[in-house]
Design an enzyme around this catalytic site. Structure first.
Site, PDB file in Angstrom:
ATOM      1  N   ASP A 180      -2.785  33.190  40.616  1.00 41.13           N
ATOM      2  CA  ASP A 180      -2.842  32.156  41.530  1.00 41.13           C
ATOM      3  C   ASP A 180      -1.634  31.574  42.367  1.00 41.13           C
ATOM      4  O   ASP A 180      -0.641  31.569  41.292  1.00 41.13           O
ATOM      5  CB  ASP A 180      -3.665  31.593  41.350  1.00 41.13           C
ATOM      6  N   HIS A 235      -0.298  38.099  48.575  1.00 42.34           N
ATOM      7  CA  HIS A 235      -1.020  39.204  47.954  1.00 42.34           C
ATOM      8  C   HIS A 235      -0.619  40.395  46.988  1.00 42.34           C
ATOM      9  O   HIS A 235      -0.191  40.863  46.972  1.00 42.34           O
ATOM     10  CB  HIS A 235      -2.579  39.984  47.953  1.00 42.34           C
ATOM     11  N   LEU A 248       2.154  49.184  25.565  1.00 38.55           N
ATOM     12  CA  LEU A 248       1.253  47.393  26.145  1.00 38.55           C
ATOM     13  C   LEU A 248       0.102  48.230  26.731  1.00 38.55           C
ATOM     14  O   LEU A 248      -0.399  48.921  26.821  1.00 38.55           O
ATOM     15  CB  LEU A 248       2.398  47.145  26.823  1.00 38.55           C
TER      16      LEU A 248
END
Ligand code: IPE
Ligand code: MG
Length: 232
Positions: free
Chosen positions: A2, A19, A113
């Site tokens: 955010d 973004h 991962l």
């Protein structure tokens, strides 16, 4: 992730630039997880509620997502990262869905991962769907109502097979869960940082991990039970 919009606004840049800059940080965090041996990382990329944003921003986010995925797929595969999507992928436009499905197949045997991308995800929707699946099993006589417990419900969540989050990092100072992994977060430690996501570098991630490391996790027990040595 955010704070992209506010990061951009504070520099008089368009929101989409925020973004774009934010997308770069994902790889800093991925690399640090690999270095530290953190096995699972979930990133909240797009919520079911994010469709309410202006159409230009939504389409800009999808185009960026597709570009970032294509540009970094080789890097992801080289690091033996396994991709997993939670959320409704089918509702996504084909130009996003197809490369994602390709990446899911190509990365399925990787084990360094697990990168979980919450995309078109909402925890309430996830729970409603799980409930529906359980109801169908009961209706079909495969499950009895008294067999429904947390272990059973968990199996029907999109995160089935994944560990619950130990740490949830909220960037940009927000102190809410915003429909993210609500049930799985029952005992997650929440670390709130004022840093906007595009500034969330490896060092910022390390700072959040250090805050987490100082927390005493009791899971409903007493401090003495979880840290008996301290009380001697
Ligand atoms: C990114 O940050 C979150 C996404 C939905 C991609 P925001 O776009 O929410 O940034 P702020 O909250 O406006 O600063
Ligand atoms: Mg926001």
């Amino acid at each position: 992730m955010d704070g992209n919009g506010r990061w951009a606004a504070s520099r008089n840049l368009p929101r989409l630039e925020g973004h774009r800059r934010g997308a770069e940080r994902i790889f800093d965090v991925i690399d640090e997880c690999i270095t530290l041996g953190i096995p699972t990382l979930t990133i909240f990329a797009f919520s079911v509620e994010n469709w309410k944003r202006p159409v230009e921003e939504v389409s800009g986010l999808f185009k960026l997502g597709e570009f970032v995925l294509r540009a970094n797929l080789a890097r992801i595969l080289k690091r033996k990262v396994k991709l997993k999507i939670i959320g409704n992928l089918e509702e996504m436009p084909d130009f996003v869905k197809e490369p994602l499905k390709d990446a899911l197949i190509k990365s399925k045997d990787n084990d360094v991962l697990t990168l979980v991308v919450a995309l078109n995800y909402g925890a309430r929707q996830e729970v409603a769907l799980a409930t529906r699946k359980i109801a169908e099993e009961v209706a079909a006589g495969k499950l009895k109502p008294d067999q429904i417990n947390w272990a059973e419900l968990e199996k029907h969540l999109e995160t089935a097979g994944l560990p619950d989050p130990d740490l949830i990092i909220r960037t940009s100072g927000e102190a809410r869960l915003s429909n993210f992994l609500l049930l799985q977060a029952a005992y997650a430690e929440i670390v709130i940082t004022e840093t906007y996501w595009p500034d969330f570098t490896k060092e910022e991630f390390q700072k959040s991990l250090a805050v987490f490391a100082k927390r005493e996790r009791r899971f409903g027990m007493t401090g003495a039970q979880v840290q008996p040595a301290k009380t001697l």
